[in-house]
Design an enzyme around this catalytic site. Structure first.
Site, PDB file in Angstrom:
ATOM      1  N   SER A  17      -1.604 -25.990  10.940  1.00  0.00           N
ATOM      2  CA  SER A  17      -2.773 -25.209  11.356  1.00  0.00           C
ATOM      3  C   SER A  17      -2.533 -24.543  12.683  1.00  0.00           C
ATOM      4  CB  SER A  17      -4.020 -26.067  11.532  1.00  0.00           C
ATOM      5  OG  SER A  17      -3.911 -27.323  11.042  1.00  0.00           O
ATOM      6  N   HIS A  38      -1.315 -21.941   4.597  1.00  0.00           N
ATOM      7  CA  HIS A  38      -2.359 -22.706   5.278  1.00  0.00           C
ATOM      8  C   HIS A  38      -3.607 -22.812   4.416  1.00  0.00           C
ATOM      9  CE1 HIS A  38      -5.274 -23.315   8.826  1.00  0.00           C
ATOM     10  NE2 HIS A  38      -4.803 -24.469   8.406  1.00  0.00           N
ATOM     11  N   GLU A  44      -4.063 -18.890   3.854  1.00  0.00           N
ATOM     12  CA  GLU A  44      -3.369 -17.921   4.702  1.00  0.00           C
ATOM     13  C   GLU A  44      -1.875 -18.032   4.403  1.00  0.00           C
ATOM     14  OE1 GLU A  44      -6.101 -17.785   8.701  1.00  0.00           O
ATOM     15  OE2 GLU A  44      -4.884 -19.570   8.399  1.00  0.00           O
ATOM     16  N   ASN A  91      -8.207 -20.039  12.368  1.00  0.00           N
ATOM     17  CA  ASN A  91      -8.331 -20.877  13.570  1.00  0.00           C
ATOM     18  C   ASN A  91      -8.353 -20.064  14.860  1.00  0.00           C
ATOM     19  OD1 ASN A  91      -8.708 -23.270  12.295  1.00  0.00           O
ATOM     20  ND2 ASN A  91      -6.570 -23.892  12.357  1.00  0.00           N
TER      21      ASN A  91
HETATM   22  N1  CAA Z   1     -13.236 -32.313  -3.234  1.00  0.00           N
HETATM   23  C1  CAA Z   1     -13.730 -31.686  -4.328  1.00  0.00           C
HETATM   24  N2  CAA Z   1     -14.977 -31.139  -4.351  1.00  0.00           N
HETATM   25  C2  CAA Z   1     -15.727 -31.285  -3.255  1.00  0.00           C
HETATM   26  C3  CAA Z   1     -15.276 -31.910  -2.067  1.00  0.00           C
HETATM   27  C4  CAA Z   1     -13.959 -32.446  -2.106  1.00  0.00           C
HETATM   28  N3  CAA Z   1     -13.436 -33.052  -1.049  1.00  0.00           N
HETATM   29  N4  CAA Z   1     -16.258 -31.860  -1.146  1.00  0.00           N
HETATM   30  C5  CAA Z   1     -17.286 -31.210  -1.710  1.00  0.00           C
HETATM   31  N5  CAA Z   1     -16.966 -30.846  -2.961  1.00  0.00           N
HETATM   32  C6  CAA Z   1     -17.778 -30.097  -3.920  1.00  0.00           C
HETATM   33  C7  CAA Z   1     -18.937 -30.930  -4.378  1.00  0.00           C
HETATM   34  O1  CAA Z   1     -18.549 -31.731  -5.486  1.00  0.00           O
HETATM   35  C8  CAA Z   1     -19.955 -29.876  -4.750  1.00  0.00           C
HETATM   36  O2  CAA Z   1     -19.670 -29.361  -6.036  1.00  0.00           O
HETATM   37  P1  CAA Z   1     -20.896 -28.928  -7.028  1.00  0.00           P
HETATM   38  O3  CAA Z   1     -21.681 -27.879  -6.280  1.00  0.00           O
HETATM   39  O4  CAA Z   1     -20.172 -28.356  -8.221  1.00  0.00           O
HETATM   40  O5  CAA Z   1     -21.639 -30.181  -7.289  1.00  0.00           O
HETATM   41  C9  CAA Z   1     -19.686 -28.734  -3.752  1.00  0.00           C
HETATM   42  O6  CAA Z   1     -18.352 -28.964  -3.249  1.00  0.00           O
HETATM   43  C10 CAA Z   1     -20.662 -28.770  -2.629  1.00  0.00           C
HETATM   44  O7  CAA Z   1     -20.607 -30.053  -2.019  1.00  0.00           O
HETATM   45  P2  CAA Z   1     -21.883 -30.877  -1.513  1.00  0.00           P
HETATM   46  O8  CAA Z   1     -23.071 -30.507  -2.341  1.00  0.00           O
HETATM   47  O9  CAA Z   1     -21.501 -32.310  -1.401  1.00  0.00           O
HETATM   48  O10 CAA Z   1     -22.093 -30.443  -0.005  1.00  0.00           O
HETATM   49  P3  CAA Z   1     -22.135 -28.993   0.647  1.00  0.00           P
HETATM   50  O11 CAA Z   1     -22.913 -28.029  -0.183  1.00  0.00           O
HETATM   51  O12 CAA Z   1     -22.526 -29.225   2.064  1.00  0.00           O
HETATM   52  O13 CAA Z   1     -20.632 -28.486   0.620  1.00  0.00           O
HETATM   53  C11 CAA Z   1     -18.632 -28.227   1.826  1.00  0.00           C
HETATM   54  C12 CAA Z   1     -19.616 -29.212   1.233  1.00  0.00           C
HETATM   55  C13 CAA Z   1     -17.939 -27.454   0.698  1.00  0.00           C
HETATM   56  C14 CAA Z   1     -17.603 -29.031   2.582  1.00  0.00           C
HETATM   57  C15 CAA Z   1     -19.420 -27.208   2.731  1.00  0.00           C
HETATM   58  O14 CAA Z   1     -20.225 -27.919   3.626  1.00  0.00           O
HETATM   59  C16 CAA Z   1     -18.525 -26.284   3.510  1.00  0.00           C
HETATM   60  O15 CAA Z   1     -18.043 -25.284   2.997  1.00  0.00           O
HETATM   61  N6  CAA Z   1     -18.310 -26.607   4.812  1.00  0.00           N
HETATM   62  C17 CAA Z   1     -17.436 -25.840   5.678  1.00  0.00           C
HETATM   63  C18 CAA Z   1     -16.025 -26.293   5.454  1.00  0.00           C
HETATM   64  C19 CAA Z   1     -15.068 -25.598   6.340  1.00  0.00           C
HETATM   65  O16 CAA Z   1     -15.404 -24.823   7.234  1.00  0.00           O
HETATM   66  N7  CAA Z   1     -13.794 -25.886   6.084  1.00  0.00           N
HETATM   67  C20 CAA Z   1     -12.728 -25.347   6.889  1.00  0.00           C
HETATM   68  C21 CAA Z   1     -12.430 -26.328   7.982  1.00  0.00           C
HETATM   69  S1  CAA Z   1     -11.208 -25.699   9.054  1.00  0.00           S
HETATM   70  C22 CAA Z   1      -9.778 -26.044   8.267  1.00  0.00           C
HETATM   71  O17 CAA Z   1      -9.675 -26.707   7.279  1.00  0.00           O
HETATM   72  C23 CAA Z   1      -8.592 -25.430   8.899  1.00  0.00           C
HETATM   73  C24 CAA Z   1      -7.961 -26.141   9.991  1.00  0.00           C
HETATM   74  O18 CAA Z   1      -6.802 -25.887  10.193  1.00  0.00           O
HETATM   75  C25 CAA Z   1      -8.630 -27.070  10.896  1.00  0.00           C
END
Ligand code: CAA
Length: 295
Positions: A120, A141, A153, A191
């Protein structure tokens, strides 16, 4: 895409297990390499749990889950990856650890094998330089949670050849993800924008602008972000965010990438977010509760 048939993933933690899951789901024979048998067991368990959840929710047939698990092979040996066409590294952000693995793989893999890193924050050049194949080395990424987030990415270093870059870019599409091309500077696209935002939220908290909950509420309800900045910090991991910020500050020398003191204290004291059940929120109860950070 005839070039990629066999995929390897190095590391089966949060990111590695997600990458291995989607590669096997996409139909690739997938090899996962972990350091020891305990980590193999944990990694296999995480993938199996994730697929089971999809079956429970009716998103995946039980027979398909079994086929996906059947395409996954686990090993502790780097030599077992010698026939793989692409190797995706997703281990701890420790350049020495990564480069030691890449040096070994460089000797055992065929010349056509593409090396990729899910880093990352480190540059692809820093890893490609440790091998004799910088022309076949890219960044891939992925985002957390890998099975859900659509973006990858694809990082183009200054040394990569067009054919290898295109193969990697097209491979991402076969995983059901949307690739974007990014230059090889620390943090790439997401990021570069997301880290200063999260660090700024912490500075706002340090300066007493508003409470943790109200800052999170403002960004979810006011802008439609799925998570507020502190929920996101805990989700990414406080230790990870601190580490990324340090590297990005080192790369750009701009104050906006400098980790705020509160982040450093939390990282030092093991308030690492969801994984340790304590960060900006405490996750040990039924619902998250704001942690008193003495502000
Ligand atoms: N694996 C598989 N499916 C998952 C999951 C996982 N780990 N986590 C959530 N889901 C699925 C759920 O099963 C659900 O599916 P359905 O709608 O079909 O039932 C769907 O995703 C939505 O989940 P929830 O209802 O539990 O909760 P939510 O609506 O809050 O969504 C989330 C969860 C997808 C994580 C959402 O909150 C989100 O998009 N958050 C932002 C995530 C983000 O910004 N990620 C990037 C982080 S930065 C990074 O990764 C880069 C780095 O280098 C640091």
């Amino acid at each position: 895409m005839a070039e990629i048939k066999k995929v390897a993933v190095l590391g089966c933690g949060l990111m590695g297990s997600g990458i291995a899951e989607i590669a096997a789901k996409a139909g690739y024979e997938t090899w996962v390499r972990e350091l020891n048998d305990d980590l193999v067991k944990r990694g296999r368990g995480n993938i199996s749990k994730s697929l089971d959840k999809a079956v429970e929710k009716g998103k995946l047939e039980a027979s398909v889950r079994d086929e996906v698990m059947g395409r996954l092979n686990f090993t502790t040996s780097l030599e077992d990856l010698k026939d793989c066409d692409i190797i995706i590294e997703a281990v701890t952000e420790d350049i020495e650890l990564k480069n030691e693995m890449f040096r070994t793989l460089d000797k055992v893999c065929a010349p056509h094998t593409i090396f990729a890193s899910n880093t990352s924050s480190l540059t692809i050049a820093a890893m490609a330089a440790a091998t004799n194949r910088p022309h076949r080395f890219v960044g891939l990424h992925f985002f957390n949670p890998v099975p859900v987030m659509k973006l990858v990415e694809v990082v183009r270093s200054i040394a990569v050849e067009q054919a290898a870059f295109k193969t990697a870019f097209d491979f991402v599409r076969t995983l059901g993800k949307e690739p974007v091309e990014a230059k090889d500077t620390s943090g790439f696209i997401v990021n570069r924008l997301l880290v200063p935002y999260m660090l700024d939220a912490i500075r706002c908290l340090e300066q007493g602008l508003a409470t943790t909950e109200d800052i999170d509420k403002s960004m979810t309800l006011g802008t439609g972000y799925p998570m507020g900045p502190f929920v996101l910090c805990d989700f990414v991991g406080i230790d990870t965010l601190y580490f990324i910020a340090e590297i990005m500050f080192e790369e750009f020398r701009e104050p906006r990438f400098a980790p705020p003191p509160l982040l450093k204290r939390m990282a030092t004291l093991g308030y690492h977010g969801r994984k340790t059940k304590k960060g900006f929120y405490d996750y040990s109860g039924a619902a998250p509760v704001v942690v008193d950070l003495g502000i």
